[in-house]
Design an enzyme around this catalytic site. Structure first.
Site, short mmCIF file in Angstrom:
data_model
loop_
_atom_site.label_atom_id
_atom_site.label_comp_id
_atom_site.label_asym_id
_atom_site.label_seq_id
_atom_site.Cartn_x
_atom_site.Cartn_y
_atom_site.Cartn_z
N ASN A 32 46.22 30.42 52.59
CA ASN A 32 47.11 31.07 53.50
C ASN A 32 46.74 31.32 54.99
O ASN A 32 47.24 31.98 55.72
CB ASN A 32 47.53 32.46 52.84
CG ASN A 32 46.34 33.42 52.83
OD1 ASN A 32 45.42 33.29 53.20
ND2 ASN A 32 46.69 34.75 52.24
N ASN A 35 41.90 34.22 56.47
CA ASN A 35 40.37 34.29 57.42
C ASN A 35 39.92 33.15 57.54
O ASN A 35 38.65 32.70 57.32
CB ASN A 35 39.57 35.07 56.20
CG ASN A 35 38.46 35.61 56.96
OD1 ASN A 35 38.47 35.82 58.00
ND2 ASN A 35 37.28 35.65 56.12
N ASP A 58 50.31 31.21 49.86
CA ASP A 58 49.39 32.56 49.20
C ASP A 58 49.42 32.22 47.65
O ASP A 58 50.28 31.76 47.22
CB ASP A 58 50.50 33.78 49.26
CG ASP A 58 49.33 35.04 49.28
OD1 ASP A 58 48.79 35.15 48.17
OD2 ASP A 58 48.93 35.48 50.49
N SER A 124 30.39 36.92 42.03
CA SER A 124 29.50 37.25 43.06
C SER A 124 28.44 38.19 42.11
O SER A 124 28.65 38.70 41.27
CB SER A 124 30.27 38.20 43.89
OG SER A 124 29.22 39.32 44.82
N TYR A 148 35.37 45.64 45.59
CA TYR A 148 35.40 44.25 45.96
C TYR A 148 34.58 43.90 44.54
O TYR A 148 35.11 42.82 43.94
CB TYR A 148 34.43 43.95 46.96
CG TYR A 148 34.11 42.38 47.00
CD1 TYR A 148 34.95 41.19 47.34
CD2 TYR A 148 32.72 42.04 46.76
CE1 TYR A 148 34.61 39.83 47.16
CE2 TYR A 148 32.23 40.84 46.84
CZ TYR A 148 33.19 39.53 46.79
OH TYR A 148 33.02 38.34 47.00
N LYS A 152 35.86 41.46 41.31
CA LYS A 152 35.21 40.06 40.80
C LYS A 152 34.93 40.42 39.18
O LYS A 152 35.29 39.37 38.53
CB LYS A 152 33.84 40.08 41.39
CG LYS A 152 34.26 39.51 42.96
CD LYS A 152 34.82 38.16 42.94
CE LYS A 152 34.87 37.69 44.54
NZ LYS A 152 35.81 36.37 44.56
N PHE A 177 24.92 34.50 45.08
CA PHE A 177 24.12 35.32 45.87
C PHE A 177 24.30 35.47 47.32
O PHE A 177 25.79 35.51 47.60
CB PHE A 177 22.61 35.14 45.36
CG PHE A 177 22.24 35.84 43.90
CD1 PHE A 177 22.85 35.27 42.75
CD2 PHE A 177 21.63 36.96 43.81
CE1 PHE A 177 22.77 35.85 41.62
CE2 PHE A 177 21.51 37.65 42.73
CZ PHE A 177 22.18 36.94 41.47
N1 LIG Z 1 30.30 34.47 51.52
C1 LIG Z 1 29.75 35.30 50.57
O1 LIG Z 1 28.91 35.94 50.88
C2 LIG Z 1 30.28 35.49 49.04
C3 LIG Z 1 29.47 35.71 48.16
C4 LIG Z 1 29.95 35.98 46.81
C5 LIG Z 1 31.02 35.34 46.60
N2 LIG Z 1 32.01 34.88 47.43
C6 LIG Z 1 33.62 34.53 47.22
O2 LIG Z 1 33.53 33.26 47.62
C7 LIG Z 1 34.94 33.02 47.62
C8 LIG Z 1 34.94 32.29 49.09
O3 LIG Z 1 33.99 33.16 50.17
P1 LIG Z 1 34.13 32.73 51.59
O4 LIG Z 1 32.78 33.44 52.12
O5 LIG Z 1 34.29 31.23 51.79
O6 LIG Z 1 35.29 33.44 52.30
P2 LIG Z 1 36.45 33.11 53.42
O7 LIG Z 1 37.10 34.17 53.77
O8 LIG Z 1 35.65 32.21 54.41
O9 LIG Z 1 37.31 31.86 52.61
C9 LIG Z 1 38.17 32.43 51.68
C10 LIG Z 1 39.38 31.86 52.14
O10 LIG Z 1 40.52 32.40 51.17
C11 LIG Z 1 41.69 32.52 51.77
N3 LIG Z 1 42.49 33.35 51.28
C12 LIG Z 1 42.20 34.92 50.84
N4 LIG Z 1 43.32 35.38 50.26
C13 LIG Z 1 44.14 34.22 50.15
C14 LIG Z 1 45.35 34.43 49.35
N5 LIG Z 1 46.05 35.51 48.78
N6 LIG Z 1 46.18 33.04 49.16
C15 LIG Z 1 45.57 31.81 49.75
N7 LIG Z 1 44.38 31.70 50.51
C16 LIG Z 1 43.67 33.11 50.54
C17 LIG Z 1 41.25 32.82 53.33
O11 LIG Z 1 42.27 32.14 54.42
C18 LIG Z 1 39.93 31.98 53.51
O12 LIG Z 1 40.29 30.65 53.85
C19 LIG Z 1 35.44 34.51 48.00
O13 LIG Z 1 36.36 34.57 46.96
C20 LIG Z 1 34.39 35.53 47.87
O14 LIG Z 1 34.73 36.71 47.12
C21 LIG Z 1 31.45 34.90 48.72
#
Ligand SMILES: NC(=O)c1ccc[n+]([C@@H]2O[C@H](COP(=O)([O-])OP(=O)(O)OC[C@H]3O[C@@H](n4cnc5c(N)ncnc54)[C@H](O)[C@@H]3O)[C@@H](O)[C@H]2O)c1
Length: 337
Positions: A32, A35, A58, A124, A148, A152, A177
């Site tokens: 969507n 971010n 979404d 995570s 958060y 998870k 991590f």
């Molecule tokens: N980056 C980190 O440090 C980290 C660590 C552990 C886990 N994660 C998990 O990995 C996943 C990806 O993380 P990331 O760092 O790439 O984050 P990010 O925010 O860069 O990417 C997440 C994407 O999901 C999209 N999004 C969010 N809610 C949505 C919805 N309701 N419908 C459709 N799209 C939606 C956002 O637009 C974004 O493009 C997440 O679930 C995050 O919790 C990330």
């Protein structure tokens, strides 16, 4: 394989997309853009010279998601869509539960409707909470300390219940991590909307002048230099972890959990100094109070992924800083044009 990547326009998703496309998979991204930025799609295409499908939507829109799963003849889903800022989750918990937990329920319902039973889920290390012992292995008790992390864990538990109730599912719960670094091309990297929460994007914003300096939250931890130590994992190593999990799931039913980490920890100052050496930039910083809930140190025991998935990290701190520096230089040029 025909793969749907929810959240595929984000930081981890876009890097994973390049790898999957280069390995010959067909991809459809569902995001969507709350971010992320639509420009990323062209950058993924430029890196791979491959076509990639995209739907702006979404994950809570079950009907739309079901249509995409059916129309695109999807075989497997990698579910990365979610809100991820720990601090924000304590201020807006219901938004986080609605987006992350409700969104995951919607995705599973759509997969059930489309008869798709292979899922890789972005979890995570936050699910572990305060360490009882280190390194965290997958058997370490889970006790997240913020909304958060509880999101998870709830999704993880739901996936386990699902696999227990229906033995046709193949599910991998990947506990990441600390993902850092950028694609070796320098064309994609982490560039969150708003104020970043993670160390490397903050350094990037100091480099390009958007932030005056880096805040280091505490230098009186019981670590060699007093700053917090984390298990940083290069985002392309993480992308390879998804591919390894997906490949392994083809022959394995049930719900499985894997840590994806390097197995080592690096302090804030170690990372900062490595970045300064590589980039030739001095990064101004100030030490401020510890953030509530921050741990002195944590890192993964990553043996299970090595043994079962045949995956381990290949890139080191220098690779992390080199790729980040390249990305910061490219994104700075992008912003000034
Ligand atoms: N980056 C980190 O440090 C980290 C660590 C552990 C886990 N994660 C998990 O990995 C996943 C990806 O993380 P990331 O760092 O790439 O984050 P990010 O925010 O860069 O990417 C997440 C994407 O999901 C999209 N999004 C969010 N809610 C949505 C919805 N309701 N419908 C459709 N799209 C939606 C956002 O637009 C974004 O493009 C997440 O679930 C995050 O919790 C990330």
């Amino acid at each position: 394989m025909n793969i749907l990547l929810t959240g595929g326009m984000g930081y981890i998703g876009s890097h994973t997309a390049t790898l999957l496309l280069n390995m010959g998979h067909q991809l459809h991204i569902y995001d969507n853009l709350c971010n992320s930025n639509i420009d990323t799609l062209d950058r993924i295409k430029k890196i791979t010279s491959k076509e990639v499908g995209f739907t702006q939507g979404d994950i809570r829109d079950t009907k739309k998601l079901t249509e995409v799963l059916i129309n695109e003849k999807i075989d497997a889903v990698i579910h990365l869509a979610g809100l991820k800022a720990v601090g924000e989750s304590t201020q807006k918990p219901i938004e986080y539960y609605a987006n992350n937990v409700q969104g995951s329920i919607s995705l599973i319902q759509a997969m059930q409707a489309a008869n798709i039973r292979t899922l890789v889920f972005s979890s995570s290390a936050t699910v572990y909470g305060d360490p009882i012992y280190l390194p965290y292995d997958e058997e370490h008790p889970t006790s997240p300390t913020n909304p958060y992390g509880r999101n998870k864990l709830q999704i993880e538990e739901m996936l386990l219940d699902l696999a227990n109730s229906d033995n046709t599912w193949s599910i991998a719960r990947l506990r990441y991590f600390n993902p850092v670094g950028a694609h070796e091309s320098g064309l994609i990297g982490e560039d969150p909307n708003g104020i970043p929460n993670n160390l490397m994007p903050v350094i990037g914003q100091v480099v390009d002048g958007r932030l005056p300096m880096l805040n280091i939250f505490g230098d009186d931890y019981d670590t060699p230099d007093g700053t917090g130590k984390r298990d940083y994992i290069h985002v392309m190593d993480l992308a390879e972890g998804h591919l390894a999990a997906l490949t392994w799931l083809k022959g394995n039913l049930g719900c499985h959990t894997f840590n994806l980490g390097s197995g080592n920890s690096v302090s804030v100052l170690e990372l900062l100094h490595c970045f300064e050496n590589i980039s030739g930039n001095k990064i101004p910083y100030q030490v401020v109070a510890r953030r509530p809930g921050d741990l002195p140190e944590y890192y993964a025991k990553a043996d299970k992924a090595a043994k079962i998935l045949g995956w381990q990290t290949k890139r080191n701190l220098t690779d992390i800083c080199n790729s980040s520096w390249l990305w910061f230089q490219n994104s700075k040029n992008k912003k000034s044009t």
